[in-house]
Design an enzyme around this catalytic site. Sequence first.
Site, mmCIF file in Angstrom:
data_model
loop_
_atom_site.group_PDB
_atom_site.id
_atom_site.type_symbol
_atom_site.label_atom_id
_atom_site.label_comp_id
_atom_site.label_asym_id
_atom_site.label_seq_id
_atom_site.Cartn_x
_atom_site.Cartn_y
_atom_site.Cartn_z
ATOM 1 N N ASP A 385 0.849 -1.185 0.000
ATOM 2 C CA ASP A 385 0.000 0.000 0.000
ATOM 3 C C ASP A 385 0.890 1.242 0.000
ATOM 4 O OD1 ASP A 385 -2.906 0.951 0.395
ATOM 5 O OD2 ASP A 385 -1.773 2.137 1.845
ATOM 6 N N ASN A 393 -2.815 12.786 -3.054
ATOM 7 C CA ASN A 393 -3.814 13.239 -4.025
ATOM 8 C C ASN A 393 -4.358 14.605 -3.643
ATOM 9 O OD1 ASN A 393 -3.824 11.344 -6.024
ATOM 10 N ND2 ASN A 393 -5.375 10.050 -5.080
ATOM 11 N N ASP A 402 -2.009 9.589 -10.280
ATOM 12 C CA ASP A 402 -1.905 8.521 -11.291
ATOM 13 C C ASP A 402 -0.458 8.301 -11.707
ATOM 14 O OD1 ASP A 402 -4.608 8.209 -11.188
ATOM 15 O OD2 ASP A 402 -5.032 9.287 -13.056
ATOM 16 N N GLU A 429 -4.635 2.507 -4.452
ATOM 17 C CA GLU A 429 -3.184 2.650 -4.275
ATOM 18 C C GLU A 429 -2.549 1.378 -3.743
ATOM 19 O OE1 GLU A 429 -5.051 4.200 -0.395
ATOM 20 O OE2 GLU A 429 -5.538 4.075 -2.528
#
Length: 514
Positions: A385, A393, A402, A429
Amino acid sequence: MTGEPPLHPDASMLNLRRMLIVFLLIISGAVLLVSAWVVVNTWQRMVNETQNDARNLSQSVARQSEDSVMQVELTLQDLRDRITLVGLDTERQPYLQALLMQRKASLPQLHGLFIYDSQGNWLVTSEGAVRQHSNNSDRAYFRYHQHNTDPGLHISEVIHSRSTGDLIIPLSMRLNNSDGSFRGVLLATLRIDYFRQIFGYYNLGERGLMALIVNNGDILYARPFPDSTINKNISESPLFTDLLKRAPSGTATYTAALDGIKRVFGYASLKRYPLVVTVGFDRKQLVHAWFTDLLVYLILCCLLMMVIFALGYFLLRNLSQNIRDQAELAQVREQLTVMNNTLQTLALVDGLTGLANRRQFDLYLDRSLERANKLRKPLALLMIDVDTFKRFNDTYGHLAGDDCLKRVGDALLRVSHRSDDLIARYGGEEFAVILPGSDREGAARFARSALEAVAALGIPHLNSDHQAKIVTISIGLHVMQGGLSESTRQALIGQADKALYQAKASGKNRMDET
Protein backbone atom coordinates in the site's frame (compact mmCIF):
# COMPACT_ATOMS: atom_id res chain seq x y z
CA MET A 1 -44.29 -10.22 -39.25
CA THR A 2 -42.60 -7.32 -37.47
CA GLY A 3 -39.05 -6.10 -37.78
CA GLU A 4 -36.91 -3.41 -39.26
CA PRO A 5 -37.77 -2.54 -42.84
CA PRO A 6 -35.26 -3.83 -45.39
CA LEU A 7 -32.70 -1.40 -46.65
CA HIS A 8 -33.13 0.01 -50.11
CA PRO A 9 -30.76 -1.78 -52.51
CA ASP A 10 -28.96 1.44 -53.39
CA ALA A 11 -28.55 2.34 -49.72
CA SER A 12 -27.31 -1.19 -48.95
CA MET A 13 -24.77 -0.99 -51.74
CA LEU A 14 -23.64 2.41 -50.52
CA ASN A 15 -23.22 1.19 -46.94
CA LEU A 16 -21.30 -1.88 -48.05
CA ARG A 17 -19.14 0.29 -50.27
CA ARG A 18 -18.29 2.52 -47.32
CA MET A 19 -17.51 -0.49 -45.15
CA LEU A 20 -15.29 -1.99 -47.79
CA ILE A 21 -13.41 1.25 -48.30
CA VAL A 22 -12.88 1.56 -44.55
CA PHE A 23 -11.75 -2.07 -44.43
CA LEU A 24 -9.27 -1.49 -47.25
CA LEU A 25 -7.93 1.60 -45.50
CA ILE A 26 -7.54 -0.31 -42.23
CA ILE A 27 -5.77 -3.21 -43.93
CA SER A 28 -3.56 -0.82 -45.86
CA GLY A 29 -2.75 1.10 -42.69
CA ALA A 30 -2.01 -2.16 -40.86
CA VAL A 31 0.28 -3.31 -43.66
CA LEU A 32 2.07 0.04 -43.61
CA LEU A 33 2.43 -0.02 -39.83
CA VAL A 34 3.71 -3.60 -39.82
CA SER A 35 6.09 -2.74 -42.65
CA ALA A 36 7.37 0.28 -40.75
CA TRP A 37 7.84 -1.86 -37.63
CA VAL A 38 9.71 -4.50 -39.63
CA VAL A 39 11.91 -1.84 -41.23
CA VAL A 40 12.82 -0.26 -37.87
CA ASN A 41 13.16 -3.60 -36.09
CA THR A 42 15.33 -5.05 -38.86
CA TRP A 43 17.64 -2.04 -38.71
CA GLN A 44 17.88 -2.18 -34.93
CA ARG A 45 18.57 -5.91 -35.06
CA MET A 46 21.32 -5.36 -37.65
CA VAL A 47 22.88 -2.62 -35.51
CA ASN A 48 22.72 -4.83 -32.42
CA GLU A 49 24.25 -7.76 -34.27
CA THR A 50 26.98 -5.52 -35.65
CA GLN A 51 27.67 -4.13 -32.18
CA ASN A 52 27.94 -7.67 -30.82
CA ASP A 53 30.26 -8.65 -33.66
CA ALA A 54 32.41 -5.56 -33.09
CA ARG A 55 32.52 -6.14 -29.33
CA ASN A 56 33.36 -9.84 -29.65
CA LEU A 57 35.96 -9.23 -32.34
CA SER A 58 37.65 -6.43 -30.38
CA GLN A 59 37.80 -8.60 -27.28
CA SER A 60 39.15 -11.54 -29.25
CA VAL A 61 41.87 -9.46 -30.93
CA ALA A 62 42.66 -7.77 -27.59
CA ARG A 63 43.22 -11.17 -25.97
CA GLN A 64 45.36 -12.29 -28.90
CA SER A 65 47.41 -9.08 -28.76
CA GLU A 66 47.77 -9.39 -25.00
CA ASP A 67 48.99 -12.97 -25.33
CA SER A 68 51.53 -11.85 -27.93
CA VAL A 69 52.88 -9.05 -25.72
CA MET A 70 52.79 -11.27 -22.61
CA GLN A 71 54.96 -13.88 -24.34
CA VAL A 72 57.52 -11.17 -25.07
CA GLU A 73 57.32 -9.80 -21.52
CA LEU A 74 57.92 -13.24 -20.01
CA THR A 75 60.84 -13.72 -22.40
CA LEU A 76 62.38 -10.40 -21.35
CA GLN A 77 61.89 -11.20 -17.67
CA ASP A 78 63.61 -14.55 -18.12
CA LEU A 79 66.49 -12.94 -20.04
CA ARG A 80 66.87 -10.27 -17.37
CA ASP A 81 67.06 -12.96 -14.67
CA ARG A 82 69.73 -14.82 -16.64
CA ILE A 83 71.72 -11.62 -17.19
CA THR A 84 71.54 -10.91 -13.47
CA LEU A 85 72.81 -14.46 -12.85
CA VAL A 86 75.61 -14.75 -15.45
CA GLY A 87 76.45 -11.10 -16.11
CA LEU A 88 77.34 -9.27 -19.33
CA ASP A 89 81.03 -10.02 -19.46
CA THR A 90 82.57 -10.67 -22.86
CA GLU A 91 82.94 -14.39 -22.22
CA ARG A 92 79.21 -14.65 -21.41
CA GLN A 93 78.02 -12.84 -24.50
CA PRO A 94 78.16 -15.85 -26.90
CA TYR A 95 75.89 -17.74 -24.51
CA LEU A 96 73.51 -14.79 -24.33
CA GLN A 97 73.56 -14.38 -28.10
CA ALA A 98 72.61 -18.03 -28.65
CA LEU A 99 69.85 -17.62 -26.06
CA LEU A 100 68.48 -14.51 -27.81
CA MET A 101 68.53 -16.24 -31.19
CA GLN A 102 66.70 -19.25 -29.72
CA ARG A 103 64.03 -17.08 -28.11
CA LYS A 104 63.49 -15.03 -31.25
CA ALA A 105 63.02 -18.19 -33.30
CA SER A 106 60.31 -19.41 -30.91
CA LEU A 107 58.21 -16.22 -31.10
CA PRO A 108 56.95 -15.30 -34.60
CA GLN A 109 55.90 -11.80 -33.50
CA LEU A 110 59.50 -10.81 -32.68
CA HIS A 111 61.62 -8.73 -35.02
CA GLY A 112 64.65 -8.97 -32.76
CA LEU A 113 66.11 -9.07 -29.23
CA PHE A 114 68.87 -6.67 -28.10
CA ILE A 115 70.96 -5.89 -25.04
CA TYR A 116 72.49 -2.41 -24.59
CA ASP A 117 74.94 -1.21 -21.99
CA SER A 118 74.45 1.94 -19.91
CA GLN A 119 75.85 4.08 -22.75
CA GLY A 120 73.46 2.66 -25.36
CA ASN A 121 76.11 0.54 -27.08
CA TRP A 122 75.00 -2.75 -28.61
CA LEU A 123 76.31 -5.69 -26.58
CA VAL A 124 74.32 -8.70 -27.81
CA THR A 125 71.60 -9.12 -30.47
CA SER A 126 69.56 -11.97 -31.86
CA GLU A 127 70.85 -11.03 -35.33
CA GLY A 128 74.33 -12.41 -34.77
CA ALA A 129 77.42 -10.22 -34.90
CA VAL A 130 77.09 -6.75 -33.40
CA ARG A 131 77.77 -3.89 -35.79
CA GLN A 132 80.66 -1.74 -34.68
CA HIS A 133 79.93 1.70 -33.24
CA SER A 134 76.22 0.84 -32.99
CA ASN A 135 74.57 3.00 -30.37
CA ASN A 136 70.88 3.51 -29.47
CA SER A 137 71.22 6.00 -26.65
CA ASP A 138 69.15 8.48 -28.66
CA ARG A 139 66.09 6.24 -28.72
CA ALA A 140 63.12 7.33 -26.60
CA TYR A 141 62.88 3.99 -24.82
CA PHE A 142 66.57 4.17 -23.81
CA ARG A 143 66.21 7.67 -22.39
CA TYR A 144 63.07 6.52 -20.56
CA HIS A 145 64.92 3.75 -18.71
CA GLN A 146 67.86 6.05 -17.99
CA HIS A 147 65.60 8.31 -15.96
CA ASN A 148 63.00 5.84 -14.64
CA THR A 149 63.63 2.97 -12.26
CA ASP A 150 60.39 1.17 -13.15
CA PRO A 151 61.35 -2.51 -13.64
CA GLY A 152 58.25 -3.31 -15.69
CA LEU A 153 57.69 -3.55 -19.40
CA HIS A 154 57.75 -0.25 -21.32
CA ILE A 155 55.93 0.09 -24.67
CA SER A 156 57.27 2.85 -26.91
CA GLU A 157 56.00 4.47 -30.10
CA VAL A 158 56.56 2.73 -33.43
CA ILE A 159 60.01 3.28 -34.98
CA HIS A 160 61.99 2.14 -38.01
CA SER A 161 64.56 -0.53 -37.27
CA ARG A 162 68.10 0.71 -37.88
CA SER A 163 69.17 -2.77 -38.88
CA THR A 164 66.40 -3.65 -41.38
CA GLY A 165 64.31 -0.51 -41.85
CA ASP A 166 61.14 -2.37 -40.81
CA LEU A 167 58.45 -0.74 -38.68
CA ILE A 168 58.68 -2.13 -35.14
CA ILE A 169 57.16 -1.64 -31.71
CA PRO A 170 59.87 -1.45 -28.99
CA LEU A 171 59.15 -3.39 -25.78
CA SER A 172 61.91 -2.76 -23.24
CA MET A 173 63.01 -3.39 -19.67
CA ARG A 174 65.62 -1.67 -17.52
CA LEU A 175 68.75 -3.56 -16.46
CA ASN A 176 70.17 -2.64 -13.06
CA ASN A 177 73.49 -3.16 -11.34
CA SER A 178 73.51 -4.81 -7.93
CA ASP A 179 73.34 -1.38 -6.28
CA GLY A 180 70.25 -0.43 -8.35
CA SER A 181 72.11 1.91 -10.71
CA PHE A 182 71.42 1.89 -14.43
CA ARG A 183 73.15 -0.99 -16.20
CA GLY A 184 71.52 -0.88 -19.62
CA VAL A 185 68.39 -1.83 -21.55
CA LEU A 186 66.93 -5.14 -22.63
CA LEU A 187 64.89 -4.63 -25.81
CA ALA A 188 62.44 -6.74 -27.80
CA THR A 189 60.96 -5.40 -31.03
CA LEU A 190 57.57 -6.50 -32.36
CA ARG A 191 57.00 -6.58 -36.09
CA ILE A 192 54.20 -4.30 -37.30
CA ASP A 193 53.78 -6.83 -40.10
CA TYR A 194 52.77 -9.37 -37.45
CA PHE A 195 49.73 -7.26 -36.51
CA ARG A 196 49.16 -6.45 -40.18
CA GLN A 197 48.89 -10.20 -40.78
CA ILE A 198 46.61 -10.84 -37.77
CA PHE A 199 44.28 -7.97 -38.60
CA GLY A 200 44.18 -9.06 -42.22
CA TYR A 201 42.47 -12.33 -41.26
CA TYR A 202 39.18 -10.56 -40.52
CA ASN A 203 36.67 -9.39 -43.11
CA LEU A 204 35.36 -5.99 -42.03
CA GLY A 205 34.17 -4.77 -45.40
CA GLU A 206 35.81 -2.19 -47.65
CA ARG A 207 35.81 0.59 -45.05
CA GLY A 208 35.99 -1.45 -41.86
CA LEU A 209 38.54 -0.34 -39.27
CA MET A 210 40.70 -2.27 -36.82
CA ALA A 211 43.39 -0.57 -34.75
CA LEU A 212 45.84 -1.20 -31.91
CA ILE A 213 46.27 2.01 -29.93
CA VAL A 214 48.20 3.09 -26.83
CA ASN A 215 45.86 4.37 -24.13
CA ASN A 216 47.26 7.90 -24.61
CA GLY A 217 45.83 7.93 -28.14
CA ASP A 218 48.99 7.04 -30.14
CA ILE A 219 48.24 4.59 -32.97
CA LEU A 220 50.53 1.57 -33.18
CA TYR A 221 48.77 0.10 -36.21
CA ALA A 222 45.47 0.77 -37.97
CA ARG A 223 43.92 -1.21 -40.79
CA PRO A 224 43.29 -0.39 -43.66
CA PHE A 225 45.18 2.90 -43.37
CA PRO A 226 48.69 3.61 -44.72
CA ASP A 227 51.73 3.51 -42.45
CA SER A 228 51.64 7.31 -42.29
CA THR A 229 48.87 7.02 -39.67
CA ILE A 230 51.19 5.12 -37.31
CA ASN A 231 52.11 7.20 -34.21
CA LYS A 232 49.31 9.65 -35.02
CA ASN A 233 47.54 10.77 -31.85
CA ILE A 234 43.72 10.54 -31.71
CA SER A 235 43.24 11.32 -28.03
CA GLU A 236 40.41 13.71 -29.00
CA SER A 237 38.37 10.77 -30.28
CA PRO A 238 35.23 9.88 -28.24
CA LEU A 239 36.96 6.59 -27.48
CA PHE A 240 39.41 8.40 -25.19
CA THR A 241 37.41 11.46 -24.13
CA ASP A 242 34.37 9.49 -23.01
CA LEU A 243 34.02 5.76 -23.64
CA LEU A 244 37.17 4.36 -21.96
CA LYS A 245 36.51 6.57 -18.94
CA ARG A 246 33.18 4.80 -18.45
CA ALA A 247 34.10 1.19 -19.21
CA PRO A 248 37.20 -0.76 -20.33
CA SER A 249 35.21 -2.36 -23.15
CA GLY A 250 31.95 -1.82 -24.97
CA THR A 251 30.34 -0.53 -28.16
CA ALA A 252 29.38 2.84 -29.57
CA THR A 253 28.63 4.58 -32.86
CA TYR A 254 30.70 7.66 -33.61
CA THR A 255 32.77 9.35 -36.33
CA ALA A 256 36.30 8.00 -36.61
CA ALA A 257 39.04 10.57 -35.97
CA LEU A 258 41.25 9.10 -38.70
CA ASP A 259 39.01 9.57 -41.73
CA GLY A 260 35.73 11.14 -40.55
CA ILE A 261 33.67 8.06 -41.41
CA LYS A 262 30.85 7.12 -39.06
CA ARG A 263 31.19 3.55 -37.84
CA VAL A 264 29.73 1.12 -35.34
CA PHE A 265 32.65 0.45 -33.00
CA GLY A 266 33.56 -2.18 -30.48
CA TYR A 267 36.54 -1.59 -28.21
CA ALA A 268 38.44 -3.52 -25.54
CA SER A 269 41.34 -2.56 -23.29
CA LEU A 270 44.14 -5.03 -22.65
CA LYS A 271 44.10 -6.03 -18.99
CA ARG A 272 47.87 -6.09 -18.43
CA TYR A 273 49.06 -3.41 -20.81
CA PRO A 274 48.16 0.21 -21.66
CA LEU A 275 46.77 -0.76 -25.05
CA VAL A 276 43.33 -0.66 -26.65
CA VAL A 277 41.93 -2.61 -29.60
CA THR A 278 39.06 -1.05 -31.53
CA VAL A 279 37.03 -2.53 -34.37
CA GLY A 280 34.63 -0.48 -36.52
CA PHE A 281 32.09 -1.38 -39.21
CA ASP A 282 31.16 1.32 -41.72
CA ARG A 283 27.63 2.52 -40.97
CA LYS A 284 26.91 3.31 -44.66
CA GLN A 285 27.77 -0.27 -45.56
CA LEU A 286 25.36 -1.42 -42.86
CA VAL A 287 22.62 0.78 -44.34
CA HIS A 288 23.32 -0.61 -47.80
CA ALA A 289 23.25 -4.23 -46.58
CA TRP A 290 20.10 -3.52 -44.55
CA PHE A 291 18.30 -1.98 -47.52
CA THR A 292 19.42 -4.83 -49.80
CA ASP A 293 18.04 -7.42 -47.37
CA LEU A 294 14.83 -5.43 -46.99
CA LEU A 295 14.24 -4.79 -50.68
CA VAL A 296 12.56 -8.15 -51.34
CA TYR A 297 10.28 -7.66 -48.34
CA LEU A 298 9.26 -4.17 -49.51
CA ILE A 299 8.51 -5.49 -53.00
CA LEU A 300 6.34 -8.23 -51.48
CA CYS A 301 4.52 -5.63 -49.38
CA CYS A 302 3.79 -3.58 -52.51
CA LEU A 303 2.51 -6.69 -54.25
CA LEU A 304 0.33 -7.45 -51.23
CA MET A 305 -1.12 -3.93 -51.36
CA MET A 306 -1.86 -4.37 -55.05
CA VAL A 307 -3.60 -7.68 -54.36
CA ILE A 308 -5.65 -6.10 -51.58
CA PHE A 309 -6.82 -3.26 -53.79
CA ALA A 310 -7.52 -5.64 -56.69
CA LEU A 311 -9.67 -7.79 -54.43
CA GLY A 312 -11.42 -4.67 -53.19
CA TYR A 313 -12.15 -3.60 -56.73
CA PHE A 314 -13.72 -6.96 -57.65
CA LEU A 315 -15.75 -6.96 -54.45
CA LEU A 316 -17.08 -3.49 -55.15
CA ARG A 317 -18.01 -4.53 -58.66
CA ASN A 318 -19.97 -7.52 -57.36
CA LEU A 319 -21.80 -5.68 -54.58
CA SER A 320 -25.00 -5.55 -56.61
CA GLN A 321 -25.16 -9.34 -56.48
CA ASN A 322 -24.51 -9.61 -52.73
CA ILE A 323 -27.05 -7.23 -51.19
CA ARG A 324 -28.81 -10.14 -49.46
CA ASP A 325 -25.64 -10.81 -47.50
CA GLN A 326 -26.07 -7.48 -45.79
CA ALA A 327 -28.20 -8.91 -43.02
CA GLU A 328 -25.65 -11.65 -42.37
CA LEU A 329 -22.87 -9.11 -42.34
CA ALA A 330 -24.83 -7.04 -39.82
CA GLN A 331 -25.27 -10.15 -37.67
CA VAL A 332 -21.58 -10.95 -37.92
CA ARG A 333 -20.80 -7.35 -37.07
CA GLU A 334 -23.03 -7.61 -34.00
CA GLN A 335 -21.30 -10.85 -32.96
CA LEU A 336 -17.91 -9.22 -33.37
CA THR A 337 -19.08 -6.33 -31.23
CA VAL A 338 -20.27 -8.73 -28.53
CA MET A 339 -16.99 -10.64 -28.72
CA ASN A 340 -15.02 -7.40 -28.52
CA ASN A 341 -17.00 -6.29 -25.48
CA THR A 342 -16.43 -9.70 -23.92
CA LEU A 343 -12.71 -9.50 -24.58
CA GLN A 344 -12.62 -6.02 -23.07
CA THR A 345 -14.50 -7.31 -20.03
CA LEU A 346 -12.03 -10.15 -19.70
CA ALA A 347 -9.00 -7.91 -20.12
CA LEU A 348 -6.41 -8.84 -17.55
CA VAL A 349 -4.21 -5.75 -17.61
CA ASP A 350 -4.59 -2.63 -15.50
CA GLY A 351 -5.02 0.33 -17.82
CA LEU A 352 -3.10 2.82 -15.65
CA THR A 353 0.01 0.92 -14.56
CA GLY A 354 0.21 -1.82 -17.19
CA LEU A 355 0.41 -4.40 -14.38
CA ALA A 356 -1.90 -7.36 -13.95
CA ASN A 357 -5.35 -6.22 -12.80
CA ARG A 358 -7.49 -7.56 -9.99
CA ARG A 359 -9.15 -10.20 -12.18
CA GLN A 360 -5.82 -11.61 -13.32
CA PHE A 361 -4.62 -11.50 -9.71
CA ASP A 362 -7.61 -13.56 -8.52
CA LEU A 363 -7.23 -16.12 -11.32
CA TYR A 364 -3.49 -16.49 -10.80
CA LEU A 365 -3.80 -16.70 -7.02
CA ASP A 366 -6.39 -19.51 -7.31
CA ARG A 367 -4.15 -21.37 -9.75
CA SER A 368 -1.06 -20.82 -7.57
CA LEU A 369 -2.90 -22.05 -4.46
CA GLU A 370 -4.06 -25.15 -6.30
CA ARG A 371 -0.53 -25.85 -7.49
CA ALA A 372 1.01 -25.15 -4.06
CA ASN A 373 -1.43 -27.55 -2.37
CA LYS A 374 -0.83 -30.21 -5.00
CA LEU A 375 2.97 -29.99 -4.88
CA ARG A 376 3.09 -29.12 -1.15
CA LYS A 377 5.21 -26.06 -1.81
CA PRO A 378 5.06 -22.66 -0.12
CA LEU A 379 3.24 -19.69 -1.59
CA ALA A 380 4.07 -16.11 -0.58
CA LEU A 381 1.76 -13.12 -0.92
CA LEU A 382 2.77 -9.49 -0.48
CA MET A 383 0.10 -6.82 -0.03
CA ILE A 384 1.57 -3.37 -0.74
CA ASP A 385 0.00 0.00 0.00
CA VAL A 386 1.28 3.48 -0.90
CA ASP A 387 1.63 5.37 2.38
CA THR A 388 -0.61 8.42 2.95
CA PHE A 389 -1.71 8.35 -0.68
CA LYS A 390 -4.92 10.29 0.03
CA ARG A 391 -2.81 13.17 1.33
CA PHE A 392 -0.70 12.94 -1.83
CA ASN A 393 -3.81 13.24 -4.02
CA ASP A 394 -5.15 16.08 -1.92
CA THR A 395 -1.82 17.93 -2.20
CA TYR A 396 -0.80 17.31 -5.81
CA GLY A 397 -4.00 16.31 -7.57
CA HIS A 398 -5.24 13.11 -9.15
CA LEU A 399 -3.11 13.40 -12.28
CA ALA A 400 0.01 13.47 -10.14
CA GLY A 401 -1.48 10.60 -8.14
CA ASP A 402 -1.91 8.52 -11.29
CA ASP A 403 1.68 9.28 -12.30
CA CYS A 404 2.84 8.30 -8.81
CA LEU A 405 1.04 4.94 -9.06
CA LYS A 406 2.58 4.28 -12.49
CA ARG A 407 6.08 5.02 -11.18
CA VAL A 408 5.54 2.82 -8.14
CA GLY A 409 4.33 0.02 -10.43
CA ASP A 410 7.40 0.44 -12.65
CA ALA A 411 9.66 0.31 -9.58
CA LEU A 412 8.04 -2.94 -8.43
CA LEU A 413 8.53 -4.44 -11.90
CA ARG A 414 12.23 -3.56 -11.79
CA VAL A 415 12.76 -5.50 -8.57
CA SER A 416 14.48 -8.78 -9.39
CA HIS A 417 11.91 -11.57 -9.58
CA ARG A 418 11.23 -14.84 -11.34
CA SER A 419 9.20 -15.29 -14.48
CA ASP A 420 6.34 -17.01 -12.64
CA ASP A 421 6.00 -14.24 -10.04
CA LEU A 422 3.02 -11.92 -10.57
CA ILE A 423 2.97 -8.21 -9.74
CA ALA A 424 -0.54 -6.76 -9.83
CA ARG A 425 -2.47 -3.64 -9.03
CA TYR A 426 -4.94 -4.82 -6.41
CA GLY A 427 -7.01 -1.66 -6.41
CA GLY A 428 -6.65 2.06 -5.72
CA GLU A 429 -3.18 2.65 -4.28
CA GLU A 430 -2.77 -1.00 -3.31
CA PHE A 431 -0.58 -3.53 -5.10
CA ALA A 432 -0.06 -7.24 -4.62
CA VAL A 433 2.74 -9.67 -5.45
CA ILE A 434 2.33 -13.44 -5.75
CA LEU A 435 5.55 -15.42 -5.29
CA PRO A 436 4.90 -19.13 -6.02
CA GLY A 437 7.36 -21.49 -4.37
CA SER A 438 9.05 -18.67 -2.41
CA ASP A 439 9.96 -19.22 1.23
CA ARG A 440 9.80 -16.54 3.90
CA GLU A 441 13.40 -15.43 3.38
CA GLY A 442 13.00 -15.02 -0.39
CA ALA A 443 9.73 -13.13 0.00
CA ALA A 444 11.23 -10.84 2.64
CA ARG A 445 14.18 -10.15 0.37
CA PHE A 446 11.79 -9.10 -2.41
CA ALA A 447 9.89 -6.89 0.03
CA ARG A 448 13.03 -5.12 1.23
CA SER A 449 14.12 -4.54 -2.36
CA ALA A 450 10.67 -3.13 -3.17
CA LEU A 451 10.87 -0.72 -0.22
CA GLU A 452 14.28 0.48 -1.38
CA ALA A 453 13.21 0.75 -5.03
CA VAL A 454 10.18 2.95 -4.27
CA ALA A 455 12.11 5.12 -1.82
CA ALA A 456 14.86 5.51 -4.42
CA LEU A 457 12.33 7.13 -6.79
CA GLY A 458 12.41 10.14 -4.51
CA ILE A 459 8.86 11.22 -5.40
CA PRO A 460 8.24 14.40 -3.33
CA HIS A 461 5.43 14.16 -0.75
CA LEU A 462 5.29 17.16 1.57
CA ASN A 463 2.57 15.59 3.74
CA SER A 464 4.35 12.26 4.13
CA ASP A 465 5.17 10.89 7.59
CA HIS A 466 8.59 9.97 6.23
CA GLN A 467 11.43 12.22 7.36
CA ALA A 468 12.66 12.73 3.77
CA LYS A 469 9.16 13.80 2.66
CA ILE A 470 8.99 11.32 -0.18
CA VAL A 471 6.49 8.68 -1.28
CA THR A 472 6.98 5.34 0.52
CA ILE A 473 5.14 2.03 0.72
CA SER A 474 4.24 -0.43 3.44
CA ILE A 475 4.22 -4.19 2.85
CA GLY A 476 2.37 -7.04 4.51
CA LEU A 477 3.82 -10.51 3.94
CA HIS A 478 2.42 -13.94 4.54
CA VAL A 479 3.83 -17.27 3.43
CA MET A 480 1.46 -20.23 3.35
CA GLN A 481 2.65 -23.81 3.21
CA GLY A 482 0.96 -25.91 0.53
CA GLY A 483 -1.08 -28.94 1.43
CA LEU A 484 -2.83 -27.36 4.44
CA SER A 485 -6.57 -27.31 4.69
CA GLU A 486 -6.63 -23.57 5.43
CA SER A 487 -4.74 -22.78 2.20
CA THR A 488 -7.47 -20.62 0.67
CA ARG A 489 -7.46 -17.33 -1.11
CA GLN A 490 -9.35 -15.57 1.63
CA ALA A 491 -7.03 -16.86 4.35
CA LEU A 492 -3.90 -15.89 2.46
CA ILE A 493 -5.14 -12.40 1.59
CA GLY A 494 -6.44 -11.91 5.11
CA GLN A 495 -3.10 -12.77 6.70
CA ALA A 496 -1.19 -10.57 4.27
CA ASP A 497 -3.65 -7.70 4.89
CA LYS A 498 -3.20 -8.16 8.63
CA ALA A 499 0.57 -7.88 8.23
CA LEU A 500 0.08 -4.79 6.06
CA TYR A 501 -1.97 -3.03 8.73
CA GLN A 502 0.66 -3.96 11.31
CA ALA A 503 3.32 -2.33 9.09
CA LYS A 504 1.13 0.76 8.74
CA ALA A 505 0.57 0.94 12.47
CA SER A 506 4.30 0.51 13.16
CA GLY A 507 5.24 3.68 11.32
CA LYS A 508 4.95 2.90 7.58
CA ASN A 509 7.77 2.48 5.05
CA ARG A 510 8.40 -1.02 6.33
CA MET A 511 7.55 -4.66 5.93
CA ASP A 512 5.72 -6.80 8.46
CA GLU A 513 4.79 -10.46 8.29
CA THR A 514 2.42 -12.89 9.97
